[in-house]
Every structure is written in C-alpha cells, then in structure tokens.
Design an enzyme around this catalytic site. Sequence first.
Site, short mmCIF file in Angstrom:
data_model
loop_
_atom_site.label_atom_id
_atom_site.label_comp_id
_atom_site.label_asym_id
_atom_site.label_seq_id
_atom_site.Cartn_x
_atom_site.Cartn_y
_atom_site.Cartn_z
N LYS A 157 -23.47 2.56 51.77
CA LYS A 157 -24.52 3.20 52.56
C LYS A 157 -24.99 2.26 53.69
CE LYS A 157 -26.11 5.99 48.63
NZ LYS A 157 -27.27 6.30 47.76
N TYR A 204 -24.89 16.19 50.05
CA TYR A 204 -26.04 16.11 49.14
C TYR A 204 -26.62 17.49 48.83
CZ TYR A 204 -26.23 10.97 49.29
OH TYR A 204 -25.96 9.62 49.15
N ASN A 219 -30.22 2.01 47.83
CA ASN A 219 -29.46 1.55 46.67
C ASN A 219 -27.99 1.23 46.97
OD1 ASN A 219 -28.55 4.15 46.81
ND2 ASN A 219 -29.28 4.78 44.78
N HIS A 255 -22.74 4.66 47.12
CA HIS A 255 -22.61 5.95 46.43
C HIS A 255 -21.28 5.99 45.70
CE1 HIS A 255 -22.28 10.33 45.88
NE2 HIS A 255 -21.03 10.16 46.25
N GLU A 296 -16.05 15.78 47.42
CA GLU A 296 -16.49 14.78 48.40
C GLU A 296 -15.32 14.23 49.21
OE1 GLU A 296 -18.73 12.06 45.92
OE2 GLU A 296 -20.32 13.54 45.61
N1 UDP Z 1 -32.55 9.31 45.95
C1 UDP Z 1 -33.78 8.94 46.47
N2 UDP Z 1 -34.90 9.18 45.71
C2 UDP Z 1 -34.83 9.76 44.48
C3 UDP Z 1 -33.60 10.13 43.97
C4 UDP Z 1 -32.47 9.91 44.73
O1 UDP Z 1 -33.86 8.42 47.57
O2 UDP Z 1 -35.88 9.94 43.85
C5 UDP Z 1 -31.34 9.07 46.75
C6 UDP Z 1 -30.60 7.79 46.36
O3 UDP Z 1 -30.04 7.23 47.54
C7 UDP Z 1 -29.52 8.33 45.45
C8 UDP Z 1 -29.19 9.66 46.14
O4 UDP Z 1 -30.45 10.15 46.57
O5 UDP Z 1 -28.43 7.43 45.37
C9 UDP Z 1 -28.52 10.68 45.29
O6 UDP Z 1 -29.22 10.85 44.09
P1 UDP Z 1 -28.46 11.04 42.71
O7 UDP Z 1 -29.47 11.39 41.68
O8 UDP Z 1 -27.31 11.98 42.92
O9 UDP Z 1 -27.95 9.57 42.39
P2 UDP Z 1 -26.53 8.82 42.53
O10 UDP Z 1 -25.49 9.81 42.14
O11 UDP Z 1 -26.43 8.36 43.95
O12 UDP Z 1 -26.65 7.65 41.59
#
Ligand code: UDP
Length: 162
Positions: A20, A60, A123, A126, A137
């Site tokens: 990211k 997303y 974080n 991805h 994806e």
């Molecule tokens: N995210 C965020 N706030 C939240 C939950 C998710 O900013 O409360 C963002 C974060 O970058 C996360 C992405 O949305 O990696 C996608 O969320 P998901 O639950 O799918 O997590 P991932 O699969 O990325 O671990």
Amino acid sequence: LLKSSTRMTDAHERSFIMVKPDGVQRGLVGEIIKRFEQRGFKLVAMKMVTPQRALLEQHYEEHKGKKFFDPLLSYIGSGPVVAMVWEGLNVVSVGRKMLGATDPAKSEPGTIRGDYAIVTGRNIAHGSDSDKSAKREIDLWFRADELANWTNFSSKRRRVSL
Ligand code: UDP
C-alpha cells in the site's frame, strides 16, 4: 483421483499481494518482496501503479457503505502501490499469516504488520483472503499477458553448456 488433481493445482495457487502507499513511502517494498521470495513463493507479476477510484471501488466492494470506505479509497488511491501476484502452495493462507492481523495492534511480531505498523488505517500491505478473492483481484489488477510464465532454471532438466 480428486486428491492428486487438487494437489497439482495447489502448487500453482496464486495470491494478489499489494504494498500500500504507506509501505511504498516507508521503503518497505524490498522487505516485503524479500519475505515472499525467501519463504519460497514465486513472483509471477508486479507493477507500480496509482490506482483509479473505479478500480478501488471494485477491489474493496465488500466494504462499500462502511465508514472507513471513503478514507480507505483516498488512502490507497493517494499514491503508487506495488501490485503483485505470488504463486505457490497455500500462498493465500500463508500470505495472510505473513501479513498478520488487519489491526496491527493484534498482529504478531514477526509478521509484516506486526513488525512495521501500528494502526489499521496504515497497515502496509494487502493480501487476498481466499482463493476466490485472489482470482477476482488478480483479474481486476492484471491482464492475462502481464502474468509471467517461468520456471526456475535450476529446476529444469536440461543439458547445459556454459
Ligand atoms: N480498514 C480500515 N479500518 C477498519 C477496517 C479496515 O481502514 O476499521 C482498511 C485496512 O486498510 C484494511 C482494509 O480496510 O486492510 C480492508 O479491510 P479487511 O477487513 O478486508 O482487512 P484485510 O483483508 O486487509 O486484512
């Protein structure tokens, strides 16, 4: 019969992994690639792009309507990301383990997020969460001709004269 064909396809399992914008800005592209390479996965596609909003809305889509959706799209769309496809046995689930929990406060040390991040909103990387999402994806981010088909030289049976 089913078992052996399942095993065959598993070795070619693929996952979509993306560094990211915060990962790019913090100079962690090499570190993330290094971890996947050293674990034994094979890089089959990679590109640096600043993703368009329409692409991110699709990527997303499961989060559409949530309160973090718009900030998330602005953040990911803010700068270049490094989009990759990695291949290998159980790459989807192992890749998720290597990334660590979504919320870095819960990510184990030793994972990418557990070593380099402190907040969910930044974080680092991805990774696809299932085989189905990986296929979706990869199709979204890459054209078929951007996926390289290659074999490690040392694993080929051939006569060499160097
Ligand atoms: N995210 C965020 N706030 C939240 C939950 C998710 O900013 O409360 C963002 C974060 O970058 C996360 C992405 O949305 O990696 C996608 O969320 P998901 O639950 O799918 O997590 P991932 O699969 O990325 O671990």
